[in-house]
Design an enzyme around this catalytic site. Structure first.
Site, short mmCIF file in Angstrom:
data_model
loop_
_atom_site.label_atom_id
_atom_site.label_comp_id
_atom_site.label_asym_id
_atom_site.label_seq_id
_atom_site.Cartn_x
_atom_site.Cartn_y
_atom_site.Cartn_z
N HIS A 20 11.09 -2.90 -3.69
CA HIS A 20 9.63 -3.49 -2.78
C HIS A 20 10.06 -4.72 -3.82
O HIS A 20 8.83 -5.53 -4.65
CB HIS A 20 8.53 -2.47 -3.85
CG HIS A 20 7.38 -2.39 -3.13
ND1 HIS A 20 6.52 -2.15 -2.27
CD2 HIS A 20 6.27 -4.01 -3.45
CE1 HIS A 20 5.66 -2.44 -1.64
NE2 HIS A 20 5.19 -3.50 -2.27
N HIS A 22 8.45 -8.46 -1.98
CA HIS A 22 8.69 -9.56 -0.93
C HIS A 22 9.73 -10.95 -0.85
O HIS A 22 9.32 -11.70 -1.70
CB HIS A 22 6.92 -9.77 -0.71
CG HIS A 22 5.95 -8.93 -0.08
ND1 HIS A 22 5.65 -8.23 1.03
CD2 HIS A 22 5.48 -7.65 -1.35
CE1 HIS A 22 5.32 -7.09 0.64
NE2 HIS A 22 5.03 -6.93 -0.60
N HIS A 200 3.04 0.28 3.20
CA HIS A 200 1.99 -0.23 1.60
C HIS A 200 1.39 0.77 1.84
O HIS A 200 0.60 0.29 3.00
CB HIS A 200 1.81 -1.89 2.25
CG HIS A 200 2.54 -2.11 1.36
ND1 HIS A 200 4.13 -2.86 1.85
CD2 HIS A 200 2.76 -3.67 0.13
CE1 HIS A 200 4.82 -3.53 1.39
NE2 HIS A 200 4.02 -4.15 0.45
N GLU A 203 -3.25 1.76 -1.83
CA GLU A 203 -3.10 0.48 -3.38
C GLU A 203 -4.59 0.14 -3.08
O GLU A 203 -5.32 0.25 -3.98
CB GLU A 203 -2.33 -0.94 -2.57
CG GLU A 203 -2.42 -1.95 -3.22
CD GLU A 203 -1.54 -3.10 -3.38
OE1 GLU A 203 -1.60 -4.25 -4.35
OE2 GLU A 203 -1.99 -3.20 -1.89
N ASP A 281 6.62 -6.74 -6.94
CA ASP A 281 6.40 -7.36 -5.88
C ASP A 281 6.16 -8.45 -5.02
O ASP A 281 7.28 -8.59 -4.27
CB ASP A 281 4.69 -6.47 -5.70
CG ASP A 281 3.68 -6.20 -4.88
OD1 ASP A 281 4.20 -6.80 -3.71
OD2 ASP A 281 2.67 -6.36 -5.16
N ASP A 282 5.62 -9.32 -6.05
CA ASP A 282 6.10 -10.94 -5.51
C ASP A 282 5.41 -11.62 -6.94
O ASP A 282 4.21 -11.73 -7.54
CB ASP A 282 4.09 -11.35 -5.60
CG ASP A 282 3.85 -10.43 -3.66
OD1 ASP A 282 4.82 -10.38 -2.71
OD2 ASP A 282 3.34 -9.92 -3.65
#
Length: 336
Positions: A20, A22, A200, A203, A281-282
């Site tokens: 996961h 981005h 997604h 969350e 994630d980021d």
């Protein structure tokens, strides 16, 4: 037994699988600043006083993300970005990574432009695999708050380029925009093209959003999905169906989903038999790395090398790549 410095170092240095990530969200701030200077793009408000990305809360995070992405304007920019993010993966011991690639950012959903961007990304990925030992596969994503019509364009791009590199389809963006069932057409198109599916969900919205991901989209994995922990029956369903959760604990804490890592449900979900993975994630947005994620989990939940090894085997089992690639990555995970 408390971890020693040696045991923590061994955990941090483990070869890792990340599912996961981005693509644009992994761009180092210095890389984006450099591109902005080259192109004379004004990114005032994007960076804080220390040079990191500036945001407070999820909505501002999305705006900062899209502003930073605005300087990525050509296939060459994405080739350079791919190299930069894979260098960071290599520094963190990641041997296999799936990143989210959005045709909305890579050519605006135009199929011809998407082919050009994808060619540049893949060339950079092949060089990185040869030079750094990191394998990249792409999961095409639509952007939820861009709406279902844009999602259809993204799924067309995904379907037309499905294969050994583009192996999955999913959706990111603002979970509070619209309903998952509105995107069923694009997910059906991707499924018919042989792509594996993720989304997604769970969350920001509660357990019902995770159920919708299963019932309305028929996904194989769920990005985040942490709010499922609030519903024991749903947790049992995820465990029994073997639905993998792409968990990003550092991201969840940074955005305020949970106040602290100790309150995160990752351990409860793991003990309940839900297949879980850990990703960043980021990472530059949330001031984390895969090494940081492992170290923080080890310190907070007292996980040892055996548990992290099992985590990586789970991630590889649920990766969207083909069997030959999985065999190659399994050998890397077991290498001394």
């Amino acid at each position: 037994m408390p971890h020693t410095e040696e045991s923590l170092a061994a955990i941090a240095d483990m070869p890792k699988v990340e599912l996961h990530l981005h693509h644009e969200g992994a761009a180092p701030p210095a890389f984006i600043r450099g591109l902005a200077q080259e192109k004379s793009v004004n990114l005032s408000g994007v960076f804080d006083a220390r040079g990191g990305y500036a945001f407070a809360g999820f909505e501002r995070f999305l705006r900062t993300y899209e502003a930073a992405t605005s300087v990525l304007q050509s296939p060459e920019d994405y080739a350079r970005l791919t190299t930069a993010l894979l260098e960071e993966c290599a520094r963190n011991g990641v041997v296999y990574v799936e990143s989210f690639l959005s045709p909305d950012f890579c050519g605006g959903g135009d199929l011809g432009a998407w082919h050009e961007y994808l060619h540049a990304i893949r060339d950079a990925a092949e060089r990185a695999e040869r030079d750094m030992g990191v394998t990249l596969r792409g999961v095409v994503t639509c952007v939820r708050h861009f709406g279902p019509d844009k999602a259809r364009l993204a799924s067309r791009c995904a379907a037309e380029t499905a294969g050994d590199f583009i192996t999955g389809y999913g959706m990111g963006g603002d979970e509070n925009a619209g309903a998952l069932k509105d995107f069923a057409y694009s997910f059906d198109m991707a499924r018919e093209a042989g792509l594996r599916l993720t989304v997604h969900a769970g969350e920001w919205r509660g357990p019902s959003e995770v159920r919708s991901a299963l019932d309305d989209l028929g996904v194989h994995r769920i990005g985040h999905g942490v709010r499922a922990a609030e519903d024991p029956a749903l947790v049992d369903r995820l465990a029994e169906a073997g639905i993998c959760l792409e968990l990003c604990p550092g991201s969840n804490v940074a955005l305020g989903v949970y106040e602290r890592l100790g309150a995160h449900p990752i351990e409860r979900l793991r003990r309940a038999g839900v297949p879980i993975t850990v990703s960043s994630d980021d990472p530059p947005f949330f001031h984390t790395t895969m090494r940081d994620e492992y170290l923080n989990l080890a310190r907070t939940f007292d996980w040892d090398e055996e548990e992290f090894g099992a985590l990586n085997r789970t991630a590889l089992a649920h990766a969207f790549c083909d069997a030959d690639t999985k065999k190659k990555i399994a050998d890397r995970l077991e290498a001394p």
